[in-house]
Design an enzyme around this catalytic site. Structure first.
Site, PDB file in Angstrom:
ATOM      1  N   TYR A  35      83.790 -20.057  25.036  1.00  0.00           N
ATOM      2  CA  TYR A  35      83.731 -18.766  25.734  1.00  0.00           C
ATOM      3  C   TYR A  35      82.747 -17.859  25.027  1.00  0.00           C
ATOM      4  CZ  TYR A  35      85.178 -14.371  27.904  1.00  0.00           C
ATOM      5  OH  TYR A  35      85.184 -13.186  28.589  1.00  0.00           O
ATOM      6  N   ASP A  78      78.128 -17.389  17.533  1.00  0.00           N
ATOM      7  CA  ASP A  78      78.968 -16.380  18.170  1.00  0.00           C
ATOM      8  C   ASP A  78      80.151 -16.135  17.237  1.00  0.00           C
ATOM      9  OD1 ASP A  78      80.785 -14.920  19.603  1.00  0.00           O
ATOM     10  OD2 ASP A  78      80.397 -15.935  21.502  1.00  0.00           O
ATOM     11  N   LYS A  85      84.740  -7.611  18.529  1.00  0.00           N
ATOM     12  CA  LYS A  85      86.072  -7.374  17.962  1.00  0.00           C
ATOM     13  C   LYS A  85      86.080  -6.601  16.623  1.00  0.00           C
ATOM     14  CE  LYS A  85      87.803 -11.538  20.254  1.00  0.00           C
ATOM     15  NZ  LYS A  85      88.518 -11.197  21.456  1.00  0.00           N
TER      16      LYS A  85
HETATM   17  C1  LIG Z   1      83.763 -16.221  20.957  1.00  0.00           C
HETATM   18  C2  LIG Z   1      83.687 -15.060  21.906  1.00  0.00           C
HETATM   19  N1  LIG Z   1      82.495 -14.662  22.346  1.00  0.00           N
HETATM   20  C3  LIG Z   1      82.361 -13.606  23.190  1.00  0.00           C
HETATM   21  C4  LIG Z   1      83.456 -12.910  23.615  1.00  0.00           C
HETATM   22  C5  LIG Z   1      83.292 -11.751  24.544  1.00  0.00           C
HETATM   23  O1  LIG Z   1      83.501 -10.556  23.868  1.00  0.00           O
HETATM   24  P1  LIG Z   1      83.955  -9.262  24.672  1.00  0.00           P
HETATM   25  O2  LIG Z   1      85.340  -9.487  25.153  1.00  0.00           O
HETATM   26  O3  LIG Z   1      83.854  -8.152  23.660  1.00  0.00           O
HETATM   27  O4  LIG Z   1      82.980  -9.091  25.791  1.00  0.00           O
HETATM   28  C6  LIG Z   1      84.739 -13.288  23.169  1.00  0.00           C
HETATM   29  C7  LIG Z   1      85.934 -12.557  23.594  1.00  0.00           C
HETATM   30  O5  LIG Z   1      87.059 -12.917  23.351  1.00  0.00           O
HETATM   31  C8  LIG Z   1      84.853 -14.402  22.302  1.00  0.00           C
HETATM   32  O6  LIG Z   1      86.052 -14.816  21.847  1.00  0.00           O
END
Ligand SMILES: Cc1ncc(COP(=O)(O)O)c(C=O)c1O
Length: 481
Positions: A187, A282, A310
Site C-alpha cells: 500500500y 516508503d 504518520k
Molecule cells: C506504507 C504506506 N504508504 C503510504 C500510506 C499513505 O499515507 P496517508 O494515509 O498519509 O496518505 C500509508 C498509510 O497507511 C502506508 O501505510
C-alpha cells in the site's frame, strides 16, 4: 541481525513465518464458537448504544458511516471520546487498550502531553497556518536529516499519499523514465497510479474503479520477495523506455504482513543501481517507528528517496514528506534557485506551523525517551505471550513481530493471492469475515486492533499493560471453535 537503537530486537525467521502462514491458509478457517460470537454481538448491542446511534445518523450523511479505512466497522464503528497513552474511551464510557495507535503514528502513545503543550503554545502565538515560512519547517527538516542522513533535503507535504505522488513525479523528472515498479500487495496510498496490485498481489487494477487505464499504464507489480521477477521487469522496461523507480515498504507489503528476508532491500538497491532506477523507501509506517534511523538505518540501505507520513507529525494532521538526494529533491524547487526541471507540487496547508512544531517535538521526545525501542520491547512481550496462548490452545494462528508492529494472523486472508485465483474467489469472503469477527471480539474484550490482525504498540505499553492485554487476548482465543 540485531541492531541497537532500533525497535527490532531480533529479525523474524522469515522462512519459518511463511511456513506457518502457509499451513494456516491451507486449513479451513477456525472462527469463534457461534455462542461466543453471539456474546460479542450482544456487547455491541448492549454496551455501545450511543456509538450505534451516532453511526445510524452518520450513515445518512457519511458514505458507509465511517471516514477512515482503519476504523473498525463490524458490527458498527465505535465512536471514541477520549484518548490518553495506551487507553481509549468510547462515547458509552467503555475503556479499551489501544493497539491501533491511530494506525501507527503515535509511538509516544496517544495524545502525549509534552507534544500537546508545544502545539497549544504554537496555536496561541501563530495559529495553525499563515501561508508563510515558519522556523519550525527548517527545524523539522534538519531533524529528519540528522536522524536519516540519506535525506539531504526534505519537502513536507500533507499525507503519505501525496508524498508518494511527489516522489514518483520527481523520479520521473530526474531519470526521464516512466515506469514505476511496486511490490504486489503493498500500500502506497490511494493516488490514481498506486491503486494497483493493492492488498492482494497480482490483482493489478482490481480496485481501480474510477481510475482510467492511462493512469496505471506505467505502474507494474512483482510478487513479494521475487527478486528474479523484479529483475525480469527491469530488463523488459529497458526496451519500454526505462524504469524511473522501484518503490518498496522496507518491511514488506502492508507493514510486513508478507515479511521480506533480511537481505531483500539490499538486493533491490543493487538492482536499482544496475538498471539506473531510483529506489524509493516508503517509510510511512517504519519512519521513526523502527527507530530514529528508520528502516534505512536498520537495514543499512541508502534509498534515493524516502516517503514520510504518520510519525513525521507525531500523529498531528498533515503528515507527509519526501526526503532524498539533493539533485532529485531539487526538482521540487520553484523560482530562483530552481533546476529549471520543475516537478510541480503544492498544498495550501503543507508544512504549516502546527504540523511542523508537533513533528519536531514528537521526534525529539521519541529520541530522548528511546520510544521506538521501548515500544518494540512491548511488541516482543506481546508476541511471545500470544505465541504461548496459540500453543496452549493448539491453534493454527501465526504471530510474529518487527518491534512494535505485531502481526496476529488468524484467518490468513492476506496470504491469498492471484496465483491461485479459484481459491482466492472461494475463500476471500469467509476469511475476511473471520478477521472482522476477531476484531469485533477483541474490541468487545477491550482491545482495539488494526483490522483484527495487526497491533501497534507504543511507549505507553508497560509490562503491566501488555500482561492485561494478554489476559484479554487469551479469553478471546480460548473461545475459538
Ligand atoms: C506504507 C504506506 N504508504 C503510504 C500510506 C499513505 O499515507 P496517508 O494515509 O498519509 O496518505 C500509508 C498509510 O497507511 C502506508 O501505510
Amino acid at each position: 541481525m540485531e541492531n541497537n537503537g532500533y525497535a527490532i530486537s531480533k529479525y523474524p525467521d522469515v522462512d519459518e513465518v511463511y511456513r506457518r502462514l502457509n499451513i494456516l491458509v491451507s486449513q479451513p478457517i477456525r472462527p469463534l464458537r457461534r455462542d461466543k460470537m453471539q456474546d460479542v454481538l450482544n456487547y455491541f448491542d448492549q454496551k455501545c448504544a450511543k456509538s450505534k446511534m451516532l453511526n445510524d445518523e452518520a450513515r445518512q450523511i457519511i458514505p458507509g458511516g465511517v471516514q477512515h479505512n482503519q476504523a473498525f466497522n463490524y458490527p458498527f464503528p465505535i465512536a471514541i471520546e477520549k484518548a490518553e497513552g495506551y487507553q481509549l474511551w468510547d462515547v458509552d464510557g467503555n475503556r479499551y487498550i489501544d493497539f491501533l495507535q491511530a494506525g501507527g503514528p503515535t509511538v509516544l502513545g496517544s495524545n502525549y502531553k509534552p507534544v500537546r503543550e508545544k502545539v497549544i503554545e504554537m496555536l496561541q502565538s501563530c495559529g495553525p497556518v499563515t501561508g508563510l515560512f515558519h522556523e519550525y519547517e527548517l527545524k523539522l527538516a534538519e531533524l529528519v536529516r540528522r536522524f536519516m542522513p540519506a535525506n539531504e533535503m526534505f519537502r513536507m507535504l500533507g499525507s503519505g499519499t501525496e508524498s508518494v505522488m511527489a516522489a514518483i513525479r520527481a523520479a520521473r523528472a530526474y531519470t526521464k523514465h516512466k515506469k514505476i515498479i511496486k511490490v504486489g500487495g503493498a500500500y502506497h496510498g490511494w493516488s490514481d497510479q498506486m491503486v494497483y496490485g493493492l492488498h492482494i498481489p497480482g490483482t493489478g487494477r482490481l480496485e481501480a474503479k474510477g481510475i482510467p487505464y492511462g493512469s496505471t499504464w506505467n505502474t507494474q507489480e512483482f510478487f513479494p520477495n521475487s527478486v528474479s521477477s523484479l529483475r525480469r521487469q527491469l530488463v523488459l522496461n529497458r526496451i519500454l523506455g526505462g524504469t524511473a523507480a522501484v518503490i518498496v515498504e522496507p518491511l514488506g507489503p502492508e507493514s510486513g504482513t508478507r515479511p521480506v528476508p533480511y537481505d531483500f532491500n539490499q538486493k533491490v538497491r543493487d538492482l536499482c543501481d544496475e538498471f539506473g532506477a531510483l529506489l524509493i523507501f516508503d517509510e510511512v509506517v517504519t519512519g521513526f517507528r523502527m527507530g530514529m534511523g528508520g528502516a534505512q538505518g536498520y537495514f543499512g540501505i541508502k534509498p534515493d528517496l524516502t516517503i514520510f507520513g504518520k510519525c513525521i507529525t507525531g500523529g498531528y494532521p498533515m503528515a507527509g514528506g519526501v526526503g532524498g538526494r539533493t539533485e532529485v529533491i531539487m526538482r521540487f524547487a520553484a523560482g530562483i534557485g530552481g533546476t529549471g526541471e520543475h516537478a510541480y507540487i503544492g498544498g495550501t496547508l503543507s508544512a504549516n506551523p502546527l504540523s511542523c512544531v508537533a513533528g519536531y517535538h514528537a521526534l525529539l521526545e521519541m529520541d530522548r525517551t528511546n520510544a521506538a525501542v521501548i515500544a518494540g520491547r512491548a511488541g516482543d512481550r506481546l508476541t511471545s505471550g500470544l505465541q504461548a496462548i496459540i500453543e496452549k490452545y493448539n491453534l493454527p494462528f501465526v504471530t510474529y513481530n518487527t518491534g512494535s508492529i505485531v502481526h496476529l494472523e488468524t484467518s490468513g486472508v492476506m496470504l491469498l493471492d492471484f496465483r491461485n485465483p479459484i481459491r482466492l474467489a472461494k475463500e476471500l469472503k469467509p476469511r475476511k469475515h473471520m478477521i472482522e469477527e476477531m476484531g469485533a471480539a477483541y474490541m468487545a474484550n477491550g482491545l482495539v486492533t488494526l483490522a483484527g490482525s495487526r497491533v501497534y504498540t507504543s511507549m505507553a505499553d508497560s509490562d503491566e499493560v501488555i500482561d492485561e492485554a494478554l489476559e484479554r487476548f487469551e479469553f478471546v482465543l480460548s473461545n475459538v471453535g
